[in-house]
Design an enzyme around this catalytic site. Structure first.
Site: not given
Ligand SMILES: *Cc1c(COP(=O)(O)O)cnc(C)c1O
Length: 463
Positions: A112
């Site tokens: 993120k």
């Molecule tokens: C947010 C997240 C996901 C999922 O990602 P999306 O974009 O919501 O599909 C998977 N793994 C981790 C560690 C995350 O923080």
């Protein structure tokens, strides 16, 4: 470059407006009116560039004249300088033709950060220019919130309120949200699950009086600028394995469908991606939808990969918009059925469109844990449980000589309990955040009640 809503009724916006708005006023999500293509020679020319240079070239056409070349270069440089790895998104090999893209070297140890650090810099540049203030409200299953707080803490023109499900995030995730000391940061522990938090945020965006009175801005993965930032590492990783001269597949641990939708955009831009494999944990609405055509909500069952414990996958709406030939009315009808009947059926034609790009699989809790253990034994690499879901599903979808790149979405130290259960090892936090467990926490517990949340935001935000 203009942006249109997936429900066809909201005003068309430019990049900066779409970014600052987040959710469209008709409840839809913004997408570029046309998707710019990169020629094979332009893709090939990314080889050997720094991550930042590649990011500039991939994102530039989407941004139009919202930021000058000079401003965008500086924004990208600031966004990624806090990463703990010089190449930002390193690729390591797990086995024959199977590679892991480590996306967890940012300041909060999850992918993120790639989007959130960029969006923080973009917001600051845009708000400094206009003199406006915004109130950012976001829902998180753990990682979005910590990444958002890290990106926006201390910024003059921004207040940040993050809703997380009380008791359902890991201790590291919680502490990353509750320990920043800046007064513009507010962590709210909601008595509910992630879907409740996400629904509360959507309700606030649809409460136009509230939305306009506080200058609401959204940084959930529905925000187009976040998806855009994530397109970049599909290019850098594929190019390092021989694209555009070679087809590659990707497997993506998926919850809200944001990260994998970025892969879809990369493919539409001309990156030779064969398959995009959607990997879900036991909360498998996306796997069920892609295999049966029925998108039907069930209750969320908490798992060891909590950032994917989701039953309403917001960005899937963007994939549906594309699969329905950009028919906003059709998408609005599906979303209405979801709200009133708890599900909808995807048409035959749209299913065929989705199948051109996406396949899917799921990993159970036992399989996830066994994968962490097996990969550690075979390679020494320690996977977080989300990345392990990806690796498990990827193994079932490897196609002979086609390289498979699995996205590693978080650092194992963010989920030490699951890793310890699987391997007996407790992964340490990187040195730069080793004192996280000693810092004081600050959090507000709040009922799952939009009225109460709105009242708190009005009271706490700076005028
Ligand atoms: C947010 C997240 C996901 C999922 O990602 P999306 O974009 O919501 O599909 C998977 N793994 C981790 C560690 C995350 O923080």
């Amino acid at each position: 470059m203009q942006y249109v809503s997936t429900r066809g009724q909201a005003p068309v916006l430019n990049f900066e407006q779409a970014m600052l708005t987040g959710l469209a006023r008709d409840g839809g999500l913004y997408l570029p009116e046309t998707i710019p293509a990169m020629a094979p020679a332009e893709i090939g020319a990314l080889a050997g560039l720094s991550y930042e240079e590649a990011a500039f070239r991939v994102m530039r056409p989407f941004i139009g004249d919202a930021f000058s070349d000079h401003a965008l270069t500086a924004i990208i440089a600031r966004a990624y300088r806090g990463f703990g790895h010089v190449v930002r998104a390193p690729l390591v090999q797990l086995g024959p033709n199977h590679f892991l893209l480590e996306l967890f070297h940012g300041p909060t140890l999850a992918f993120k950060d790639f989007a959130m650090q960029l969006i923080g810099q973009l917001f600051q540049a845009a708000l400094e220019r206009s003199g406006e203030r915004v109130t950012i409200v976001g829902a998180t299953s753990g990682d979005t919130g910590s990444a958002a707080i890290e990106a926006f803490r201390g910024l003059d023109n921004v207040d940040v309120f993050i809703l997380f499900p009380q008791g359902r995030v890991s201790e590291v995730q919680r502490r990353q949200m509750t320990t920043p000391t800046e007064g513009n940061v507010h962590a709210l522990a909601v008595d509910g699950d992630f879907d409740d938090c996400q629904a509360a945020v959507k309700d606030m965006f649809n409460d136009f009086a509230f939305r306009d009175s506080v200058g609401l801005a959204g940084v959930n993965s529905i925000n187009w600028a976040r998806v855009l930032a994530q397109v970049v590492y599909y290019f850098t990783s594929a190019v390092s394995l021989g694209a555009p001269g070679r087809v590659v597949d990707f497997t993506v641990p998926t919850g809200n469908f944001g990260d994998i939708f970025a892969g879809y955009i990369a493919r539409r831009m001309g990156l030779p991606i064969g398959q995009l494999v959607v990997a879900t944990n036991q909360n498998d609405i996306l796997h069920r939808a892609l295999t049966t055509g029925g998108y039907v909500k069930q209750g969320v069952v908490p798992s060891i990969s909590p950032s994917m414990d989701i039953q309403v996958s917001s960005n899937f709406e963007r994939a549906l918009f594309e699969a329905y030939g950009r028919d906003g009315n059709a998408v609005a009808q599906l979303m209405d059925d979801l709200k009133t009947q708890g599900g909808f059926h995807i048409s035959q034609g749209a299913m065929e469109k989705l199948a051109e790009t996406f396949v899917s699989g799921r990993a159970s809790e036992e399989e996830t844990s066994a994968t962490i253990r097996a990969v550690h034994a075979a390679t020494g690499e320690i996977l977080c449980p989300h990345s392990a879901v990806g690796v498990k599903v990827a193994e079932a979808h490897q196609r002979g000589p086609v390289p498979m790149i699995t996205l590693a979405t978080a650092h194992p130290a963010k989920f030490p309990d699951a890793v310890e259960t699987a391997t007996g090892l407790r992964p340490p936090l990187p040195g730069r955040m080793a004192d996280l467990y000693d810092r004081a926490e600050r959090v507000t517990r709040i009922a799952n009640d939009v009225g109460a949340i709105e009242a708190l935001i009005k009271e706490r935000r700076r005028a």
